[in-house]
Scaffold this motif. Structure first.
Motif, PDB file in Angstrom:
ATOM      1  N   TYR A   1       0.831  -1.199   0.000  1.00  7.03           N
ATOM      2  CA  TYR A   1       0.000   0.000   0.000  1.00  7.03           C
ATOM      3  C   TYR A   1       0.868   1.251   0.000  1.00  7.03           C
ATOM      4  O   TYR A   1       1.911   1.292   0.646  1.00  7.03           O
ATOM      5  CB  TYR A   1      -0.922   0.013   1.224  1.00  7.03           C
ATOM      6  CG  TYR A   1      -2.196  -0.759   0.995  1.00  7.03           C
ATOM      7  CD1 TYR A   1      -3.394  -0.107   0.764  1.00  7.03           C
ATOM      8  CD2 TYR A   1      -2.191  -2.146   0.980  1.00  7.03           C
ATOM      9  CE1 TYR A   1      -4.563  -0.818   0.555  1.00  7.03           C
ATOM     10  CE2 TYR A   1      -3.351  -2.868   0.765  1.00  7.03           C
ATOM     11  CZ  TYR A   1      -4.535  -2.194   0.548  1.00  7.03           C
ATOM     12  OH  TYR A   1      -5.691  -2.897   0.330  1.00  7.03           O
TER      13      TYR A   1
ATOM     14  N   ASN B   1     -14.479  -3.744   2.464  1.00 10.87           N
ATOM     15  CA  ASN B   1     -14.464  -2.804   1.345  1.00 10.87           C
ATOM     16  C   ASN B   1     -14.905  -1.434   1.816  1.00 10.87           C
ATOM     17  O   ASN B   1     -16.083  -1.168   1.963  1.00 10.87           O
ATOM     18  CB  ASN B   1     -15.395  -3.315   0.243  1.00 10.87           C
ATOM     19  CG  ASN B   1     -15.382  -2.404  -0.966  1.00 10.87           C
ATOM     20  OD1 ASN B   1     -14.623  -1.433  -1.007  1.00 10.87           O
ATOM     21  ND2 ASN B   1     -16.203  -2.715  -1.944  1.00 10.87           N
TER      22      ASN B   1
ATOM     23  N   ASP C   1      -4.664  -6.848   4.639  1.00 11.28           N
ATOM     24  CA  ASP C   1      -5.020  -7.294   3.291  1.00 11.28           C
ATOM     25  C   ASP C   1      -4.436  -8.690   3.108  1.00 11.28           C
ATOM     26  O   ASP C   1      -3.299  -8.954   3.499  1.00 11.28           O
ATOM     27  CB  ASP C   1      -4.445  -6.343   2.241  1.00 11.28           C
ATOM     28  CG  ASP C   1      -4.912  -6.691   0.834  1.00 11.28           C
ATOM     29  OD1 ASP C   1      -6.073  -7.087   0.691  1.00 11.28           O
ATOM     30  OD2 ASP C   1      -4.102  -6.564  -0.100  1.00 11.28           O
TER      31      ASP C   1
ATOM     32  N   HIS D   1      -5.583  -1.825  -4.407  1.00 11.04           N
ATOM     33  CA  HIS D   1      -6.120  -2.978  -3.688  1.00 11.04           C
ATOM     34  C   HIS D   1      -5.819  -4.249  -4.485  1.00 11.04           C
ATOM     35  O   HIS D   1      -6.601  -4.672  -5.336  1.00 11.04           O
ATOM     36  CB  HIS D   1      -7.632  -2.822  -3.475  1.00 11.04           C
ATOM     37  CG  HIS D   1      -7.985  -1.698  -2.562  1.00 11.04           C
ATOM     38  ND1 HIS D   1      -8.357  -1.874  -1.250  1.00 11.04           N
ATOM     39  CD2 HIS D   1      -7.996  -0.359  -2.768  1.00 11.04           C
ATOM     40  CE1 HIS D   1      -8.600  -0.706  -0.689  1.00 11.04           C
ATOM     41  NE2 HIS D   1      -8.384   0.231  -1.591  1.00 11.04           N
TER      42      HIS D   1
END
Length: 576
Positions: free
Chosen positions: A270, A569, A500, A286
């Motif tokens: 990220y 999300n 993630d 993402h």
């Protein structure tokens, strides 16, 4: 002394746009009185809208974190990461501006009002630059230019960005308008006396826009093409040299300090992945969302076009009719909203075509470049389009010429005096919608009961309550995994990494000493399912979002994360 050769940029032919009547002392007083009232309205609205919200878009938490890094002498690095010295992808101009004020008042979040003053000042500058651009370079009557400038400065969408976030939209809007003004001034002066100075200023202005947001590369290209079209080759050379020095130095700096593979893994890629990689993401930044192929690009273009026509155009130009969109909430609109948004978009396109047929200026070149980047980028387009509000207003109002044409045809009127009346009428309507939109938001912000207040405020309050518990109960030596690592670090002091693909990153989290998972979400979290159920809930807020902190156990003595936990999300609710 070389004589300047002003270049008049015609947007209407002489037969359709009569000259402005002579300015009398009375009309001049009315003009400056209205300007003063507009300035008062600006400060009243922005001060009333100002709040302590920060980090809800994730990006603005990164901006605050980078500003703190610069202000505290740690360099332009991710100070939240377990390993120091990781260079972010973000351009540096906006964090550098914030860092100046962060240095004056280092206590975050107590300094949040001072940091937001940067965006508020940028909106005031954007309104002033819009007036100068329309009145000086587009030959609009000053009343029409003033009304359009007020609509820009009082836009609920941009006011929200300035007062309820630390996003760069407002500063970028100002940078774009200053770049337009600087380049148009070069063209107006041609290559007379001191042309090199103005070319240098134009190059600096365009470079500042790029160093605020990289999508301004379209503005740089448009400026070079425009100067070449006007045969101002010496000006273009000075401009190009200035841009090359400014952007080249930043590019060389970033290339020499590119994050290593280990550093990228530490932050789960990220905020450090190159744009060329993110371009192929289904959702920029993402990786868990997957990748697309070349054959899927047309679908992305059409999806973004549909979003602009069905929601974004209306939300930007008719804000009172799209309240959720102007509060960062990407909720689906009604059929009436879709119709109004499509109608607004058609008027913008019509206005652009009518202007471009008469003369191609920098704006007619820059907007298509910017739009192409927006349509190609894998992210909802609202935030990227919003800073172009001054130009969208210009073309929208030009598009209203269609109503004037219709009036002339139906009434067989030969006079042209109603032309500016039509423009001013629509500008007043847009201004009223801005005032209504701001008033509606303020009425709910100061409502008596919490349930009546904007949902965005309630989300922030519950998230900060969870982070307050985290700051008081999680040891500062522990690294935390979360969906919003910038905000969590700023409000807790813990080192953070991004949540993630837990199965993929589990071994790395063990190595980094990650123990706690701080679950933030703008929507209510369901009760733990799948792999989450094997971990202890250390704390939950008990509010409408049901936020919680999971204790994943000691990194050197715990079972691996199982399959099945979906990434939360955020972007379905918060427009980036």
């Amino acid at each position: 002394m070389a004589k300047l050769k002003p270049k008049k940029v015609e947007t209407e032919s002489a037969s359709t746009a009569p000259p402005e009547p002579p300015v009398t002392a009375a009309t001049d007083r009315r003009f400056w009185l209205c300007s003063a009232l507009g300035l008062v309205a600006f400060f009243v609205i922005y001060l009333l809208r100002l709040d302590r919200i920060v980090g809800m878009f994730i990006d603005d938490a990164w901006y605050a974190l980078l500003a703190k890094a610069l202000a505290t002498g740690q360099g332009y690095t991710l100070i939240n990461s377990p390993t120091p010295g990781i260079l972010p992808l973000y351009p540096p101009a906006y964090p550098f501006l914030l860092a100046i004020f962060f240095k004056l008042w280092p206590q975050f979040p107590n300094n949040i009002f001072l940091l937001k003053a940067v965006s508020i000042a940028a909106m005031l500058l954007t309104g002033a630059a819009t007036y100068v651009y329309l009145e000086r370079y587009r030959q609009w009557r000053r009343w029409t230019a003033l009304l359009t400038a007020l609509v820009t400065a009082l836009s609920p969408g941009l006011a929200f960005m300035a007062t309820s976030s630390l996003l760069s939209e407002c500063v970028f809007a100002a940078a774009q308008m200053l770049a337009l003004v600087a380049v148009e001034e070069c063209v107006r002066r041609r290559e007379g006396e001191r042309f090199a100075l103005f070319a240098l200023l134009a190059g600096l202005a365009c470079s500042a826009a790029f160093l605020t947001r990289s999508m301004a590369i379209g503005i740089v290209i448009a400026a070079l093409l425009y100067l070449a079209k006007e045969k101002l080759f010496k000006t273009a050379l000075v401009f190009a040299a200035t841009v090359a020095v400014m952007l080249g130095s930043w590019t060389l700096y970033t290339q020499s300090r590119k994050p290593t593979a280990a550093q990228r893994a530490e932050v789960n890629n990220y905020i450090v992945r190159p744009y060329a990689e993110q371009f192929w993401d289904r959702l920029a930044g993402h990786e868990a969302a997957g990748r697309i192929t070349l054959g899927e690009l047309p679908e992305r273009f059409w999806s973004n076009i549909g979003s602009i026509l069905s929601n974004d155009a209306g939300g930007i130009l008719l804000p009172a009719l799209f309240p959720a969109l102007n509060q960062g909430l990407a909720e689906r609109g009604s059929e009436l909203q879709w119709t109004l948004s499509f109608f607004a978009g058609v008027l913008v396109v019509a206005g652009y075509i009518m202007v471009a047929k008469e003369s191609l200026t920098m704006a007619e070149l820059a907007l298509p470049f910017s739009l192409a980047i927006i349509l190609a980028w894998p992210f909802p387009p609202y935030r990227f389009l919003l800073p172009s509000l001054p130009l969208l207003l210009f073309y929208f109002l030009q598009g209203t010429k269609l109503f004037w044409f219709l009036h002339r045809r139906l009434s067989d009127e030969k006079e042209t005096s109603t032309y500016w009346g039509v423009l001013n009428g629509f500008a007043v309507l847009l201004l009223l919608l801005c005032l209504i939109g701001n008033g509606s938001y303020l009425a709910r912000k100061f409502a008596d009961t919490p349930a009546e207040r904007p949902r965005y405020l309630r989300i922030f309050e519950e998230q900060t309550a969870l982070l307050k518990w985290t700051a008081e109960n999680v040891p500062k030596t522990d690294t935390v995994v979360t969906q919003n690592p910038g905000l969590v670090h700023l409000l807790t002091g813990n080192r953070t990494t991004t949540f993630d693909n837990p199965e993929q990153h589990w071994a790395n989290w063990n190595q980094l000493g990650v123990r706690y998972f701080v679950q933030l979400s703008p929507t209510r979290l369901p009760e733990p399912i799948g792999p989450e159920r094997q971990y202890r809930v250390a704390h939950r807020t008990g509010g409408e979002l049901n936020l919680r902190v999971l204790d994943l156990g000691q990194p050197n003595n715990r079972s691996a994360w199982g399959a099945g936990l979906s990434n939360i999300n955020l972007n379905g609710v918060l427009g980036r």
